[in-house]
Scaffold this active site. Structure first.
Site, short mmCIF file in Angstrom:
data_model
loop_
_atom_site.label_atom_id
_atom_site.label_comp_id
_atom_site.label_asym_id
_atom_site.label_seq_id
_atom_site.Cartn_x
_atom_site.Cartn_y
_atom_site.Cartn_z
N HIS A 8 10.89 -0.54 5.03
CA HIS A 8 11.80 0.05 4.07
C HIS A 8 13.07 0.05 4.46
O HIS A 8 13.92 -0.25 3.39
CB HIS A 8 11.04 1.34 3.86
CG HIS A 8 9.69 1.64 3.36
ND1 HIS A 8 8.75 2.41 3.90
CD2 HIS A 8 9.20 1.11 1.90
CE1 HIS A 8 7.73 2.34 3.04
NE2 HIS A 8 7.89 1.82 2.10
N LYS A 67 -1.26 11.49 -6.22
CA LYS A 67 -1.22 10.76 -5.06
C LYS A 67 -1.70 11.23 -3.62
O LYS A 67 -2.36 10.72 -2.80
CB LYS A 67 -0.03 9.83 -4.88
CG LYS A 67 -0.22 8.57 -5.40
CD LYS A 67 0.99 7.71 -4.86
CE LYS A 67 0.40 6.15 -4.92
NZ LYS A 67 1.69 5.24 -4.56
N SER A 127 3.15 1.90 4.96
CA SER A 127 3.24 3.31 5.36
C SER A 127 1.63 3.65 5.76
O SER A 127 1.31 4.66 6.56
CB SER A 127 3.45 4.05 4.15
OG SER A 127 4.78 3.87 3.72
N ARG A 162 5.97 -8.19 0.01
CA ARG A 162 5.72 -8.61 1.24
C ARG A 162 4.53 -9.80 1.19
O ARG A 162 4.69 -10.59 2.08
CB ARG A 162 4.70 -7.44 1.91
CG ARG A 162 5.46 -6.33 2.56
CD ARG A 162 4.77 -5.11 2.62
NE ARG A 162 4.44 -4.45 1.36
CZ ARG A 162 3.76 -3.38 1.40
NH1 ARG A 162 3.42 -2.63 2.54
NH2 ARG A 162 3.35 -3.00 0.04
P1 ADP Z 1 4.75 2.44 -3.66
O1 ADP Z 1 3.85 3.51 -3.80
O2 ADP Z 1 5.76 2.58 -4.81
O3 ADP Z 1 4.10 1.17 -3.43
P2 ADP Z 1 5.79 2.35 -0.97
O4 ADP Z 1 6.55 3.43 -0.38
O5 ADP Z 1 4.58 1.78 -0.49
O6 ADP Z 1 5.70 2.80 -2.51
O7 ADP Z 1 6.90 0.93 -1.26
C1 ADP Z 1 8.12 1.24 -1.74
C2 ADP Z 1 8.51 -0.27 -2.07
O8 ADP Z 1 8.97 -0.75 -0.78
C3 ADP Z 1 7.71 -1.27 -2.70
O9 ADP Z 1 8.43 -2.18 -3.40
C4 ADP Z 1 7.06 -2.05 -1.64
O10 ADP Z 1 6.62 -3.42 -1.84
C5 ADP Z 1 8.07 -2.15 -0.38
N1 ADP Z 1 7.63 -2.17 0.97
C6 ADP Z 1 6.77 -1.36 1.69
N2 ADP Z 1 6.65 -1.87 2.79
C7 ADP Z 1 7.49 -2.85 3.01
C8 ADP Z 1 7.85 -3.82 4.19
N3 ADP Z 1 7.16 -3.57 5.09
N4 ADP Z 1 8.91 -4.79 3.79
C9 ADP Z 1 9.67 -4.69 2.46
N5 ADP Z 1 9.08 -3.94 1.48
C10 ADP Z 1 8.26 -3.12 1.78
#
Ligand code: ADP
Length: 161
Positions: A17, A41, A128, A90
């Protein structure tokens, strides 16, 4: 002013992130990291905890701020005057879901553009949920999240036991 939001659960924020945040801060005048407050969630970290971790890690990036929101992401984007939404991709597995959401958002709010940034190769495996899983077994998460927030994550599992 080009304002973008980077919405997500960030439960917790990871190095993946953060990489997206730093790269998008160079592309827009202002980035608002929007933490989704979704009661359904059942997140591990409270909204406040998630917001505070992100604030701590982004405090030195002047055009980045952190907020939380409830409800539809497009409504929140409209409310704060954002014209773009940042998402990270990803793998192909992210693509189908992300495309559907982006197209739905476009129907709801045609002025908003979804911008996809491809994950850094070093973090394309990282989510996460991987962090939560490792931390729950006391595993080493130092390659997954910045060291500043490791105590907060450890404490969460410690207090839950
Ligand atoms: P959500 O519940 O909306 O998927 P996340 O917190 O899991 O929220 O992810 C938010 C955004 O960040 C999403 O677009 C996700 O694809 C992106 N994201 C999550 N992990 C990574 C990573 N390791 N590298 C790049 N982008 C990521």
């Amino acid at each position: 002013m080009r304002k973008a939001i980077y919405p997500g659960s960030f439960d917790p924020i990871t190095n993946g992130h953060l990489d997206i945040i730093k790269r998008s801060a160079g592309l827009f005048d202002e980035i608002v990291i929007a933490v989704l407050n979704n009661s359904q969630k059942n997140p591990l970290f409270s909204v406040n905890e998630r917001v505070n971790m992100i604030k701590e890690l982004t405090k030195d990036i002047p055009n980045v701020s952190v907020d939380s929101f409830q409800g539809l992401t497009v409504d929140y984007a409209k409310e704060i005057g954002a014209t773009a939404m940042i998402r990270g991709l990803r793998a192909v597995s992210d693509f189908e879901y992300e495309l559907q959401i982006a197209q739905t958002n476009k129907v709801e709010f045609p002025e908003i553009e979804t911008i996809f940034l491809t994950a850094d190769l070093n973090y394309s495996y990282l989510s996460s949920s991987v962090v939560r899983e490792f931390a729950s077994y006391g595993g080493d998460i130092s390659k997954f999240v910045p060291e500043e927030i490791i105590p907060t994550i450890r404490e969460k599992f410690h207090s839950e036991r």
